[in-house]
Design an enzyme around this catalytic site. Sequence first.
Site: not given
Length: 256
Positions: A119-120, A137
């Site tokens: 994520h991200d 992440g």
Amino acid sequence: MIDSRAVIHPSARLADDVEVGPFTIIGPDVEIGAGTKIHSHAVIKGPTTIGCNNTIFQFASVGEDCQDKKYRGEPTRLEIGDNNVIREGCTIHRGTVQDNSLTCIGDGNLLMAYAHIAHDCMIGNNIIIANNSAIAGHVVVEDEVILGGFTAVHQFCHIGRNSMTAAQTAVFKDIPAYIMSSGNPATPHGMNFEGMRRRGWSDKTIRSLRRAYKVLYRQGLKLTEALEVLQGMAVETPEINALINSLQSSSRGIIR
């Protein structure tokens, strides 16, 4: 172009020439651009936007909810550019509201089998991520990076452009631009000079970058002192600015 055994949500938007193999599942809020081919058994979940001329191989999971325990089902996104190849078993997760709610992958990248993008993450252009590498992440990977197989990157790390890791490298700090690294933890081992030659960089530029590496890693200078020297060198060799920028933007400290 779309196999009858594929399952595609009515709200998904696919360009007319997108190919979809059997047993692939495409969920709501997915948009896929022209020329993209999706092999069998892939799963694509939205909100996700995929650009043009991408190839996604079998058993890839694209746009899935992230593995962050703070995630509570908030609407977050994945954006993928053009001309990417996503090989078998890759996993790419959407962002979190704790960051910008976005995972982003640029153009012309090769994600080899079983690579993981958490994520991200912000993944640039023309990057190669070899088999079984895992990026945690909030990581930034700049353009033309090569990550060797089984490379593991700690969350919030920043990997500078044109850098390269060997197989089984464990990255816990930022890697400056151009640097080659290996080991657990990652340590620097020169610059990616062969990559520079393949891009047609001049011998003069490469010699200057060799000196820049010595300034940063071989002369016992503090980082602030090395930056002063490098800034002077960058007047004649602008390519050194990418190295300077990666040093100045580091938040976790650089590999040593």
